[in-house]
Write an enzyme that holds these catalytic residues in place. Structure first.
Site, PDB file in Angstrom:
ATOM      1  N   ASP A  31     -13.981  42.460  10.407  1.00  0.00           N
ATOM      2  CA  ASP A  31     -13.463  43.511  11.287  1.00  0.00           C
ATOM      3  C   ASP A  31     -12.227  42.966  11.973  1.00  0.00           C
ATOM      4  OD1 ASP A  31     -13.145  45.436  13.511  1.00  0.00           O
ATOM      5  OD2 ASP A  31     -15.112  46.148  12.882  1.00  0.00           O
ATOM      6  N   LEU A  59      -8.544  43.798   6.432  1.00  0.00           N
ATOM      7  CA  LEU A  59      -9.009  43.761   5.033  1.00  0.00           C
ATOM      8  C   LEU A  59      -7.867  43.731   4.031  1.00  0.00           C
ATOM      9  CD1 LEU A  59     -11.849  46.394   5.341  1.00  0.00           C
ATOM     10  CD2 LEU A  59     -12.184  44.015   4.620  1.00  0.00           C
ATOM     11  N   SER A 124     -17.342  61.345   5.094  1.00  0.00           N
ATOM     12  CA  SER A 124     -17.471  62.208   6.270  1.00  0.00           C
ATOM     13  C   SER A 124     -17.637  63.656   5.840  1.00  0.00           C
ATOM     14  CB  SER A 124     -16.194  62.072   7.113  1.00  0.00           C
ATOM     15  OG  SER A 124     -16.124  63.103   8.073  1.00  0.00           O
ATOM     16  N   TYR A 149      -6.517  62.085   8.267  1.00  0.00           N
ATOM     17  CA  TYR A 149      -7.748  61.274   8.278  1.00  0.00           C
ATOM     18  C   TYR A 149      -8.728  61.788   7.226  1.00  0.00           C
ATOM     19  CZ  TYR A 149     -12.549  60.215   9.465  1.00  0.00           C
ATOM     20  OH  TYR A 149     -13.870  59.863   9.373  1.00  0.00           O
ATOM     21  N   LYS A 153     -10.454  60.389   3.257  1.00  0.00           N
ATOM     22  CA  LYS A 153     -11.843  60.365   2.754  1.00  0.00           C
ATOM     23  C   LYS A 153     -11.934  61.072   1.407  1.00  0.00           C
ATOM     24  CE  LYS A 153     -13.564  58.207   6.342  1.00  0.00           C
ATOM     25  NZ  LYS A 153     -13.864  56.782   6.234  1.00  0.00           N
ATOM     26  N   PHE A 178     -22.409  63.578   9.078  1.00  0.00           N
ATOM     27  CA  PHE A 178     -22.037  64.751   9.864  1.00  0.00           C
ATOM     28  C   PHE A 178     -21.574  64.253  11.254  1.00  0.00           C
ATOM     29  CE2 PHE A 178     -22.194  68.591   7.368  1.00  0.00           C
ATOM     30  CZ  PHE A 178     -22.404  67.974   6.148  1.00  0.00           C
ATOM     31  N   ASN A 198     -12.251  61.641  22.107  1.00  0.00           N
ATOM     32  CA  ASN A 198     -11.982  62.983  21.589  1.00  0.00           C
ATOM     33  C   ASN A 198     -13.254  63.730  21.259  1.00  0.00           C
ATOM     34  OD1 ASN A 198      -9.068  62.624  21.345  1.00  0.00           O
ATOM     35  ND2 ASN A 198      -9.608  61.127  19.768  1.00  0.00           N
TER      36      ASN A 198
END
Ligand code: NAD
Ligand code: UFG
Length: 340
Positions: A31, A59, A124, A149, A153, A178, A198
């Site tokens: 990370d 990464l 997602s 974003y 995915k 979800f 947010n």
């Protein structure tokens, strides 16, 4: 198994690490700590009584990633790392495409070089876009998201599907979360968004603890039971368990890549979640109804049948438990994790 968990200092990664350790797996975390703190991993270590090696680097540093794979001989990778703020991605699309795609390419290249054949990916519900029939089902096409974003995915799911088809023996589970909320029941680890949050649950939690004055409810004129937006909130410990079940299932998968919804199958409105949180924290929470937030859908929830049938997984925790655990974490850690 010996597992590389990317993004393991983050919200979902830290809870998943703990669950994997509790089920006898070894976990190594990479990370860059851009959106997380070292303390999350230290608390996972203290809760589990196990050591979790944390390697702090991006990464996309393929040399360091390659050295790590050469040293550790991983059996599987869980790839949670990524940038995830929808609004931020609209303002900084190149950062999102660059980070999320390139880090996935780096992980895939290292897995190929070191012959690692099991991958679980954090996708997602955002891939269902605005027009998918409810409840969302995995076979819905075309996938299309409304933000850069979300598009990362959609694109990564396609890349992983193509790579898994081409590489003999590679198996990939695409987990479409979800709305993950809640915290470990100890209150020691939880969601600690940097800056102004947010998402609904962290905002409510900060109002409850006095870090924000009021909740803004984005629209009360949706075609829903009480007019406010409905979502499929899922406890982060259920999400974590979904990773374990997916990992255990990979070797039996017939298709090289397969998507699974991780949701409860039920929808909760903003005002229902607020009321549940008031029960958890024991005091009323002030709110104002303001105009709709651009890009929000009225309602969204999962069909979780595939994960039940194929992974033997289902969500077991309800809204009250999600709020009680969030409140325990937030009230015990009003400013989130300590800096260091
Ligand atoms: P998070 O920000 O708490 O954790 C992600 C972690 O990845 C962070 O610690 C960040 O520092 C790290 N990271 C990002 N890019 C990196 C890179 N290039 N190299 C190394 N580390 C990097 O987010 P989260 O809520 O735990 O989400 C985990 C994953 O699940 C993300 O991919 C996110 O898109 C996805 N997801 C989250 C939600 C949600 O509501 N939390 C919903 C659906 C999908
Ligand atoms: N909401 C408010 N006030 C707030 C924040 C949110 O009323 O301050 C409302 C929203 O309008 C929506 C609901 O609360 O009706 C949930 O909003 P969130 O921002 O918590 O979650 P979203 O469903 O918009 O999006 C989240 C993640 C995405 C992910 C998506 C599906 O932010 O990354 O769930 O998994 F893609």
């Amino acid at each position: 198994m010996r597992i590389l968990l990317t993004g393991g200092a983050g919200y979902i990664g830290s809870h998943t690490t703990l669950t994997l350790l509790e089920h006898g797996h070894d976990v190594v975390v990479v990370d860059d700590l851009l959106n997380s703190k070292r303390a999350a991993v230290e608390r996972v270590e203290s809760l589990s009584g196990r050591t979790v090696p944390l390697h702090v680097f991006d990464l996309r540093d393929e040399t360091r990633l390659d050295q790590l794979f050469a040293r550790e001989r991983f059996d599987a990778v869980i790839h949670c790392a990524g940038l995830k703020a929808v609004g931020d991605s609209v303002a900084r699309p190149l950062d999102y495409y660059g980070n999320n795609l390139d880090s996935t390419f780096a992980v895939l290249a290292a897995m190929a070089r070191h012959d690692v054949r099991r991958l679980v990916f954090s996708s997602s519900a955002t891939v269902y876009g605005e027009n998918a029939p409810l409840p969302c089902q995995e076979d819905h096409r075309p996938l299309s998201a409304t933000s850069p974003y979300g598009q990362t995915k959609v694109m990564i799911e396609q890349v992983l599907t193509d790579v898994a088809s081409a590489r003999d023996g590679l198996r990939v589970a695409l987990l479409r979360y979800f709305n993950p909320v809640g915290a470990h029941p100890s209150g020691r680890i939880g969601e600690d968004p940097q800056g102004v949050p947010n998402n609904l649950m962290p905002v409510i939690a900060r109002v409850a603890v006095g870090r924000l004055d009021r909740l803004q409810v984005f629209g009360a004129d949706y075609p829903t039971a009480d007019g406010t937006g409905e979502r499929d909130y899922i406890h982060v410990m259920d999400v974590a368990m979904g990773h374990l079940r997916a990992l255990e299932h990979l070797d039996a998968m017939v298709q090289p890549a397969r998507a699974f919804n991780l949701g409860t199958g039920t929808a909760t409105s903003v005002l229902q979640l607020l009321a549940a949180f008031e029960r958890a924290c024991g005091h009323p929470l002030p709110y104002d109804v303001v105009p709709r937030r651009p890009g929000d859908v009225p309602a969204n929830w999962a069909d979780p049948a595939r994960a039940q049938q194929e992974l033997g997984w289902r969500a077991t925790r309800g809204i009250d438990e999600m709020c009680a655990d969030t409140w325990r974490w937030q009230s015990q850690n009003p400013s989130g994790y300590p800096e260091r």
